[in-house]
Write an enzyme that holds these catalytic residues in place. Sequence first.
Site, PDB file in Angstrom:
ATOM      1  N   ILE A  27       0.836  -1.204   0.000  1.00  0.00           N
ATOM      2  CA  ILE A  27       0.000   0.000   0.000  1.00  0.00           C
ATOM      3  C   ILE A  27       0.867   1.248   0.000  1.00  0.00           C
ATOM      4  CG2 ILE A  27      -1.756   1.273   1.268  1.00  0.00           C
ATOM      5  CD1 ILE A  27      -2.729  -1.425   2.383  1.00  0.00           C
ATOM      6  N   ARG A  83      -3.140   1.961  11.356  1.00  0.00           N
ATOM      7  CA  ARG A  83      -3.879   1.579  12.554  1.00  0.00           C
ATOM      8  C   ARG A  83      -3.773   2.710  13.562  1.00  0.00           C
ATOM      9  NH1 ARG A  83      -6.191  -1.612  10.057  1.00  0.00           N
ATOM     10  NH2 ARG A  83      -6.459  -3.869  10.390  1.00  0.00           N
ATOM     11  N   GLU A  97     -11.636   2.869  18.178  1.00  0.00           N
ATOM     12  CA  GLU A  97     -12.748   3.049  17.240  1.00  0.00           C
ATOM     13  C   GLU A  97     -14.027   2.394  17.776  1.00  0.00           C
ATOM     14  OE1 GLU A  97     -11.441   1.564  13.464  1.00  0.00           O
ATOM     15  OE2 GLU A  97      -9.836   3.048  13.310  1.00  0.00           O
ATOM     16  N   HIS A 132     -12.713   5.212   9.229  1.00  0.00           N
ATOM     17  CA  HIS A 132     -12.034   3.979   8.823  1.00  0.00           C
ATOM     18  C   HIS A 132     -12.641   3.434   7.525  1.00  0.00           C
ATOM     19  CE1 HIS A 132      -9.556   0.385  10.514  1.00  0.00           C
ATOM     20  NE2 HIS A 132      -9.458   0.453   9.195  1.00  0.00           N
TER      21      HIS A 132
END
Length: 310
Positions: A153, A229, A258, A276
């Site tokens: 990523i 994260r 979260e 998210h």
Amino acid sequence: MSSPAQHPVRVVQLGGLMPFVRQWLAERYAAPVLADLVDPAGVEVAVVGGGAPAGADEMDALPDLRAIVNFGVGYDNVDVEEARRRGIVVSNTPDVLTDAVADLAAFLVVDVLRGFTAADRFVRSGAWARGQQPPLTRDVRGAAVGVLGLGRIGTAAAERLEAFGAVVHYHSRSPKDVAWTYHSSPVGLAAASDVLVVLVPGGAGTDGLVGTAVLEALGPEGHLVNVARGSVVDEDALVAALEEGRIAGAGLDVFADEPHVPAALLGRDDVVLLPHVGSATTETREAMGRLVLDNVDSFLERGVLVTPVG
């Protein structure tokens, strides 16, 4: 997607799964949720997602468990060491979400520099109609963007940002065969960056990695973007750095607790807050779900996972 129900139950659902994934698992494997499981004997595969835990308690409840299949590329919700100790293998869903998350990372870099979502709020507030003018922002072209974690990523995000004209720097555990500038530490990367993009995996090894020292190195003109994260960033240190003007702003898609976001961030125009949504496209989530099924099928048929971790 459906096939005849299989008995005895060999697959069970843990928490955090999207409704369509739960439906697929029920149709394909007659897989109940753990709370509804009548007899744990013979259950070989547990499927988990959304950060729900798959730790010692869940493993204790399934004495014949041999594989944990995680819906998501991050798997810090799974106690991999405990699973390994018990001879349980673990998989995740890499690659299929690379483009979606990289797109979001690039968008947040552009947004924190150009202030587009802040400008949207400015218009909606009526300030523009009252004759006020939004502040000037800065170009993406020529900005130094530091990618913390140059995996799949991170590389895809860097390629997108380079297309915008940004100058890419990076830190990873070792230098990569790329043309971008390598830095040997997160602090060194932050010091060279106008925007620091966090893309390292979660887990004990990266917990609080972006703390006071990294934020100080980023400096009062620097921005932080986190799409990895929430645990990777020391949120108390981040709030303090923003409130004291020691960094210029942030773009955050992930948080430590979260769905709870630190209250101090909610009213700030220099922070972009997202729920998210890095992989939250229909195409990506369906591809993740199909990879989950591929892993379960492969393990039940051949005893191996398609995308094992570790």
